[in-house]
Design a protein around this motif. Structure first.
Motif, PDB file in Angstrom:
ATOM      1  N   THR A  12      61.089  37.907 -51.445  1.00  6.18           N
ATOM      2  CA  THR A  12      61.218  37.234 -51.491  1.00  6.18           C
ATOM      3  C   THR A  12      60.391  35.824 -52.558  1.00  6.18           C
ATOM      4  O   THR A  12      60.168  34.299 -52.438  1.00  6.18           O
ATOM      5  CB  THR A  12      61.790  35.983 -50.044  1.00  6.18           C
ATOM      6  OG1 THR A  12      60.696  36.172 -49.607  1.00  6.18           O
ATOM      7  CG2 THR A  12      62.668  36.668 -49.730  1.00  6.18           C
ATOM      8  N   VAL A  15      56.400  36.045 -57.198  1.00  4.07           N
ATOM      9  CA  VAL A  15      55.959  37.271 -57.680  1.00  4.07           C
ATOM     10  C   VAL A  15      57.531  38.543 -58.045  1.00  4.07           C
ATOM     11  O   VAL A  15      57.552  39.235 -59.238  1.00  4.07           O
ATOM     12  CB  VAL A  15      54.405  38.109 -57.897  1.00  4.07           C
ATOM     13  CG1 VAL A  15      54.061  39.326 -58.496  1.00  4.07           C
ATOM     14  CG2 VAL A  15      53.021  37.550 -57.874  1.00  4.07           C
ATOM     15  N   SER A  37      59.109  39.140 -45.016  1.00  7.03           N
ATOM     16  CA  SER A  37      59.616  39.032 -43.293  1.00  7.03           C
ATOM     17  C   SER A  37      60.444  38.781 -42.636  1.00  7.03           C
ATOM     18  O   SER A  37      61.535  38.636 -43.599  1.00  7.03           O
ATOM     19  CB  SER A  37      58.358  37.178 -43.352  1.00  7.03           C
ATOM     20  OG  SER A  37      58.860  36.479 -43.596  1.00  7.03           O
ATOM     21  N   LYS A  39      61.536  36.313 -40.924  1.00  7.40           N
ATOM     22  CA  LYS A  39      62.792  35.155 -41.297  1.00  7.40           C
ATOM     23  C   LYS A  39      63.415  34.996 -42.981  1.00  7.40           C
ATOM     24  O   LYS A  39      64.255  34.632 -43.152  1.00  7.40           O
ATOM     25  CB  LYS A  39      61.375  33.850 -41.635  1.00  7.40           C
ATOM     26  CG  LYS A  39      60.661  33.565 -43.300  1.00  7.40           C
ATOM     27  CD  LYS A  39      60.280  32.479 -43.718  1.00  7.40           C
ATOM     28  CE  LYS A  39      59.631  31.852 -44.431  1.00  7.40           C
ATOM     29  NZ  LYS A  39      59.185  32.001 -45.184  1.00  7.40           N
ATOM     30  N   SER A  40      63.048  36.020 -43.485  1.00 11.12           N
ATOM     31  CA  SER A  40      64.250  36.173 -45.078  1.00 11.12           C
ATOM     32  C   SER A  40      64.859  37.484 -44.527  1.00 11.12           C
ATOM     33  O   SER A  40      66.432  37.408 -45.893  1.00 11.12           O
ATOM     34  CB  SER A  40      63.360  36.216 -46.069  1.00 11.12           C
ATOM     35  OG  SER A  40      62.442  35.549 -46.341  1.00 11.12           O
TER      36      SER A  40
HETATM   37  N1  NAP Z   1      51.189  34.267 -58.026  1.00 13.11           N
HETATM   38  C1  NAP Z   1      50.501  34.879 -58.720  1.00 13.11           C
HETATM   39  O1  NAP Z   1      50.723  34.622 -60.339  1.00 13.11           O
HETATM   40  C2  NAP Z   1      50.390  36.016 -59.012  1.00 13.11           C
HETATM   41  C3  NAP Z   1      49.724  37.041 -59.294  1.00 13.11           C
HETATM   42  C4  NAP Z   1      48.946  38.601 -59.197  1.00 13.11           C
HETATM   43  C5  NAP Z   1      48.808  38.602 -58.332  1.00 13.11           C
HETATM   44  N2  NAP Z   1      49.679  37.868 -56.886  1.00 13.11           N
HETATM   45  C6  NAP Z   1      49.343  38.589 -55.795  1.00 13.11           C
HETATM   46  O2  NAP Z   1      50.923  39.195 -55.471  1.00 13.11           O
HETATM   47  C7  NAP Z   1      51.168  39.646 -54.053  1.00 13.11           C
HETATM   48  C8  NAP Z   1      52.534  37.798 -54.118  1.00 13.11           C
HETATM   49  O3  NAP Z   1      51.652  36.724 -54.780  1.00 13.11           O
HETATM   50  P1  NAP Z   1      53.860  35.666 -54.733  1.00 13.11           P
HETATM   51  O4  NAP Z   1      52.738  34.503 -54.965  1.00 13.11           O
HETATM   52  O5  NAP Z   1      54.311  35.917 -54.859  1.00 13.11           O
HETATM   53  O6  NAP Z   1      53.569  35.161 -53.546  1.00 13.11           O
HETATM   54  P2  NAP Z   1      53.793  33.927 -52.297  1.00 13.11           P
HETATM   55  O7  NAP Z   1      55.065  33.002 -53.306  1.00 13.11           O
HETATM   56  O8  NAP Z   1      53.693  33.131 -51.162  1.00 13.11           O
HETATM   57  O9  NAP Z   1      55.360  35.478 -51.301  1.00 13.11           O
HETATM   58  C9  NAP Z   1      54.729  36.526 -50.759  1.00 13.11           C
HETATM   59  C10 NAP Z   1      55.459  37.018 -50.055  1.00 13.11           C
HETATM   60  O10 NAP Z   1      55.161  38.393 -49.352  1.00 13.11           O
HETATM   61  C11 NAP Z   1      56.100  38.305 -48.285  1.00 13.11           C
HETATM   62  N3  NAP Z   1      55.558  38.271 -46.885  1.00 13.11           N
HETATM   63  C12 NAP Z   1      54.741  37.696 -45.859  1.00 13.11           C
HETATM   64  N4  NAP Z   1      54.904  38.373 -44.788  1.00 13.11           N
HETATM   65  C13 NAP Z   1      55.089  38.851 -44.618  1.00 13.11           C
HETATM   66  C14 NAP Z   1      55.421  40.111 -43.632  1.00 13.11           C
HETATM   67  N5  NAP Z   1      55.001  39.957 -42.542  1.00 13.11           N
HETATM   68  N6  NAP Z   1      56.109  41.274 -44.064  1.00 13.11           N
HETATM   69  C15 NAP Z   1      56.761  40.910 -45.028  1.00 13.11           C
HETATM   70  N7  NAP Z   1      56.211  40.333 -46.013  1.00 13.11           N
HETATM   71  C16 NAP Z   1      55.953  39.141 -46.469  1.00 13.11           C
HETATM   72  C17 NAP Z   1      57.069  36.954 -48.266  1.00 13.11           C
HETATM   73  O11 NAP Z   1      58.303  36.464 -47.399  1.00 13.11           O
HETATM   74  P3  NAP Z   1      58.615  35.862 -46.429  1.00 13.11           P
HETATM   75  O12 NAP Z   1      59.425  34.601 -47.956  1.00 13.11           O
HETATM   76  O13 NAP Z   1      59.806  36.633 -46.174  1.00 13.11           O
HETATM   77  O14 NAP Z   1      57.857  34.877 -46.597  1.00 13.11           O
HETATM   78  C18 NAP Z   1      57.215  36.207 -49.711  1.00 13.11           C
HETATM   79  O15 NAP Z   1      58.617  37.182 -50.338  1.00 13.11           O
HETATM   80  C19 NAP Z   1      49.800  38.442 -53.614  1.00 13.11           C
HETATM   81  O16 NAP Z   1      48.974  39.537 -52.790  1.00 13.11           O
HETATM   82  C20 NAP Z   1      49.032  37.731 -54.178  1.00 13.11           C
HETATM   83  O17 NAP Z   1      47.543  37.970 -54.471  1.00 13.11           O
HETATM   84  C21 NAP Z   1      50.008  37.202 -57.366  1.00 13.11           C
END
Ligand code: NAP
Length: 331
Positions: A12, A15, A37, A39-40
């Protein structure tokens, strides 16, 4: 061809949603299981015109999967990626395994074959690092890179959904909850937590990961990472020094002929890499290509790419695609 089963953890998130889009675009014929998580739990996401229900992640989520893509942050990867790797190949977007000596850190155009030498957890590099090494690798092969100094201009989506929401608060005239300052009024030279010797963790990631991917442990690398007030696509300026003298015509020739790179460089006509061009595609755009004054071995470059595509989801899906192709070839 076997229909492989893929789990996406963090489906969700910014990325995670992009993973689904890229898999569709690449026409990978996969069964998807989506996790996030609690919540989703029960949310529905669309893949190939069909709804898939998101499940809450637990230790048994990976029982019947061939591959798992993780993008839910380091804390989740640390606990769950080793569980998933018992039966599946894992590609992890967090920073947790990147510098682990038993994990490959892969940009497929550069070092795809490394995945065979290491454990079943493959790390996907930092978003800014990927777009830089894509450009540095072919130049290193020709001129032998000795030193690189990065200055980044990183968009808000690099910090995930929460940072995008925090930036919206600023744009609505409210004080930020996560950003240390109002990003509509300031560029912020602080990404991720403070680390050693007055660098941030983001800066240290770029330094260490560049050395690992290029397989140059002694490469001189420094970095300054700055958050800028745009939603998506990162830009980086690179000051490079090589062991050999730089031939600028050769630089254009090499970069123009490298798959995954697009040269945009015609200052008189205002042509250079822009976020709008990079948005939503997998290319790394390079321009403002110049020799440095006073150093015949020096080169300046400006590189732009979509942090959620080549900087995250596309790079991971390209790794996945090539592993599947390898498996099918070796059957
Ligand atoms: N954004 C970028 O440009 C980028 C680039 C390279 C690498 N990354 C890496 O990719 C990862 C994700 O980044 P993002 O930008 O997509 O972050 P994000 O938008 O904050 O998404 C986080 C995701 O993790 C899930 N999550 C959080 N807590 C969880 C739990 N306890 N159990 C299962 N799922 C859980 C969230 O689910 P909910 O929706 O249910 O909270 C959501 O699907 C990070 O490690 C980041 O460093 C990001």
């Amino acid at each position: 061809m076997k229909k492989y089963r893929l789990g996406i953890v963090g489906a969700t998130g910014l990325v995670g949603r992009e993973f689904i889009k890229v898999i569709e675009e690449y026409k990978l014929d996969l069964y998807l299981k989506l996790f996030a998580s609690k919540k989703s739990e029960g949310k529905k996401l669309i893949f190939n015109n069909e709804e898939i229900e998101v499940k809450s992640l637990n230790a048994n989520s990976f029982d019947d999967l061939d591959f798992v893509l993780f993008s839910a942050g380091s804390k989740i990867s640390r606990i769950y990626a080793p569980l998933a790797a018992k039966n599946s190949i894992v590609i992890d977007n967090s920073s947790y395994f990147r510098m682990n000596p038993s994990c490959a850190l892969i940009v497929p155009e550069i070092n795809f074959e490394d995945y065979k030498k290491f454990s079943k957890i493959i790390a996907n590099p930092n978003c800014s690092t990927i777009q830089c090494v894509m450009v540095l690798k072919p130049l290193d092969d020709e001129f032998d890179l000795k030193k690189v100094v990065y200055s980044t201009y990183q968009s808000v989506s690099g910090g995930g959904q929460k940072l995008v929401s925090d930036f919206s608060r600023c744009r609505n005239g409210l004080n930020p909850n996560i950003l240390p300052y109002d990003l509509t009024k300031n560029l912020i030279p602080e990404i991720d937590e403070p680390s050693i010797v007055n660098y941030t963790k983001e800066e240290i990631k770029m330094i260490q990961e560049t050395r690992k991917i290029l397989n140059k442990p002694d490469l001189l690398v420094s970095s300054t990472c700055v958050r800028v007030p745009i939603i998506r696509t990162h830009a980086v300026t690179l000051y490079c020094e090589f062991k050999k003298e730089v031939d600028i015509d050769k630089v254009y020739e090499i970069l123009s002929n490298t798959i995954g790179i697009k040269v945009l460089d015609d200052l008189d006509n205002h042509i250079y890499p822009l976020g709008e061009k990079a948005l939503g595609n997998d290319l790394v755009y390079v321009g403002r290509i110049r020799k440095t004054f006073g150093n015949k071995n020096g080169l300046l470059l400006y590189v732009v790419s979509d942090n959620l595509r080549k900087g995250a989801s596309s790079n991971a899906v390209q790794i996945l695609k090539r592993i599947i192709e390898d498996k099918e070839k070796n059957k």
